[in-house]
Write an enzyme that holds these catalytic residues in place. Structure first.
Site, PDB file in Angstrom:
ATOM      1  N   ASP A  30       0.854  -1.179   0.000  1.00 12.73           N
ATOM      2  CA  ASP A  30       0.000   0.000   0.000  1.00 12.73           C
ATOM      3  C   ASP A  30       0.892   1.231   0.000  1.00 12.73           C
ATOM      4  OD1 ASP A  30      -2.218   1.611   0.103  1.00 12.73           O
ATOM      5  OD2 ASP A  30      -3.161   0.556   1.775  1.00 12.73           O
ATOM      6  N   HIS A  46      -6.176  12.018  -7.503  1.00  9.20           N
ATOM      7  CA  HIS A  46      -7.571  12.409  -7.751  1.00  9.20           C
ATOM      8  C   HIS A  46      -8.567  11.364  -7.257  1.00  9.20           C
ATOM      9  CE1 HIS A  46      -8.259  10.392 -11.993  1.00  9.20           C
ATOM     10  NE2 HIS A  46      -7.682   9.570 -11.151  1.00  9.20           N
TER      11      HIS A  46
END
Length: 567
Positions: free
Chosen positions: A452, A470
């Site tokens: 991650d 985004h």
């Protein structure tokens, strides 16, 4: 500016060639398909092809003259102000007309048929640092001011009404106009029909003299028809999404040819569809430019070929994604606007990352759709930070964070043979990236790490975050950027690739994707100043930004206080 000048010169040269090669008799049927016989003879008798027009963007009059000279054009007069085009640009881009310097020139050319015509050159001056580059980019793409013009000979009101009626009969619709008292001329604008073959969507009919009485009826029809037609086209946009998605889903493009047409019955048999229904779909797609209909059947266009499976630059995965899961969740847009809950999560019960990861086919489609947006990556491998890293004595390492199936990292490694790479992704995506880069021959130069954002590897020279921020709200973005900053050596560069919302509110793909991210992902697009604040909160500083195709940008950041002279 060299690239800009070259591009505008190329567009101008194409216009010059068009004016030289066309004549009234051949051009009118191209503009108005089906025009023939008495109607064509009537138009040819009463009007003639006079010019083609385009808008260019020089930095000043000297560059404009260089552009004209490069196309073999000689303008006898100095540029004159073009008030009409200036006002249209000001309205379209929400700028003060006084801030826009728009001029017009009409250099003469001689056609292959010996007729003297002109090239109408509108020029918006775009000095370096003026901030008008966004207007120039938008207008180059949309070509709002490009048109072809016919001049009416020996006009009278009855003739004018007849000419307008013929244009309407063959699909042209009123698109404005006006009277110029300085030239004592009346202009009628038309939008060419969707089936036009001339390459121009706007047609001007110029009439010497004052014919404002006939013009009034033309403008009234434009006012009455345009809002309703425009709104109707907007409201049926879902039909376009589904038509393209079904075209791709049924693999119709794979069964078609660009060079020659195919009979609908044969095509329907090949793909397993009903001929009549397939013909209806193809006629709609012809309006969109994905196919063309001829005597030998339907032919695939270059646009439609982008939906072929496995083709270079194929956008088929995007069509399937936008016409599939994201299409379904957009039905919940009102729920998102009203409650703030992401429509995708409301519909499917989980966020799109978890939902796709749970379904191997959807996961593969999502990874492919991300790679299909690779057109915006093309200039990235040439970025100065990557070029500088590639020149390091012992080579350097590029770390692609959440790098998907390795499309971007593969492009970087292909452009810079001295670089090595590290790709960080979820386990299922890491394996897809490993296979892709191994097949491309770059696997030996790349390490793969499942993890991650907390697992960003340290010691890299250049870090890539492509269309990642985004996806998240501001707080999560700060966390991601802090993980990057902790992993980055003092000399390292961070390249963030995103669509950036324009500061002036001008039209942009980023605005459309902002809505998409809100509805389907729970993220957002941002302005450059917003990204700069997020960088600062993470101990980074925005160094510069570089525009990319499809309204993308590379935001270049380094650790705050780090010198930038190395790039």
């Amino acid at each position: 500016m060299i690239t800009t000048l070259s591009g505008d010169t190329s567009r101008l040269r194409t216009t010059v060639d068009f004016v030289k090669e066309q004549d009234t008799v051949t051009l009118l049927p191209l503009l108005l398909p089906g025009l023939d016989g008495p109607e064509l003879r009537a138009l040819v008798e009463h009007c003639h092809f006079s010019h083609a027009a385009l808008l260019v963007f020089p930095s000043g009059e000297g560059e404009l003259r260089t552009m004209l000279t490069g196309c073999g054009l000689v303008a006898a007069e100095r540029p004159q102000p073009s008030v009409v085009v200036r006002e249209r640009l000001a309205l379209r881009h929400r700028r003060r007309a006084a801030d826009l310097d728009v001029s017009i020139l009409r250099p003469e050319v001689v056609g292959l048929d010996g007729a003297r015509r002109t090239v109408e050159v509108f020029a918006l001056t775009v000095p370096e640092g003026s901030g008008l580059d966004t207007i120039a980019a938008h207008e180059r793409e949309r070509q709002h001011e490009a048109h072809v013009a016919f001049q009416v000979t020996a006009p009278d009101p009855l003739v004018l009404r007849g000419l307008c009626a013929v244009f309407a009969r063959f699909g042209a619709t009123p698109d404005g106009g006006g009277y110029n008292p300085h030239e004592n001329g009346t202009v009628f604008y038309f939008a060419a029909p969707d089936e036009t073959k001339a390459g121009y969507r706007r047609v001007e009919l110029y009439v010497p003299g004052d014919y404002r009485d006939v013009l009034a009826a033309h403008l009234e029809e434009h006012r009455v028809r345009q809002p309703a037609e425009t709104l109707l086209r907007l409201m049926t946009g879902a039909w376009t999404t589904q038509a393209l998605a079904v075209f791709a889903q049924l693999r119709v493009p794979d069964a078609m040819d660009i060079e020659r047409g195919v009979d609908v019955d044969v095509l329907a048999h090949d793909i397993g569809a009903r001929p009549r229904n397939l013909a209806t779909l193809l006629r709609y797609l012809a309006m969109l430019g994905a196919v063309e209909e001829g005597r030998d059947g339907f032919r695939l266009t270059e646009l439609g070929a982008l939906l072929r499976a496995g083709a270079a630059g194929s956008m088929r995965p995007l069509a399937l994604m936008y016409g599939g899961p994201f299409y379904q969740s957009f039905a919940g847009l009102a729920h998102t606007v009203r409650t703030g809950q992401v429509a995708f999560e409301h519909l499917f019960g989980e966020n799109h990352f978890d939902h796709f990861a749970r379904d191997p086919e959807l996961a593969a489609l999502f990874d492919q759709s991300m790679a299909a947006g690779s057109a915006m990556f093309d200039p990235v491998p040439a970025h100065p930070a990557l070029a500088a890293a590639a020149e390091a004595p012992a080579g350097a390492t590029v770390v692609d964070i959440a790098g998907g199936n390795g499309e971007l990292l593969g492009r970087v490694l292909a452009a810079h043979p001295r670089l090595s790479g590290v790709l960080l992704e979820r386990p299922h995506a890491v394996e897809a990236a490993r296979r892709r880069l191994d097949e491309a021959g770059y696997g030996m130069r790349c390490a793969f790490r499942a993890g991650d954002f907390a697992d960003v590897p340290a010691g890299g020279n250049v870090y890539l975050l492509s269309r990642v921020l985004h996806d998240w709200d501001d707080e999560r973005c700060r966390d991601i950027l802090r993980h990057c900053a902790r992993a980055m050596p003092d000399h390292a560069d961070l390249l963030v690739i995103e669509r950036v919302l324009p500061a002036d509110g001008s039209a942009s793909l980023a605005t459309a994707w902002d809505l998409h991210m809100m509805c389907n992902v729970g993220g957002r697009e941002r302005r450059a100043a917003h990204y700069a604040r997020l960088f600062a909160d993470a101990g980074l500083a925005l160094v510069d930004r570089t525009p990319l195709p499809l309204d993308g940008h590379v935001l270049h950041a380094r650790k705050a206080g780090t010198p930038t002279s190395s790039v």
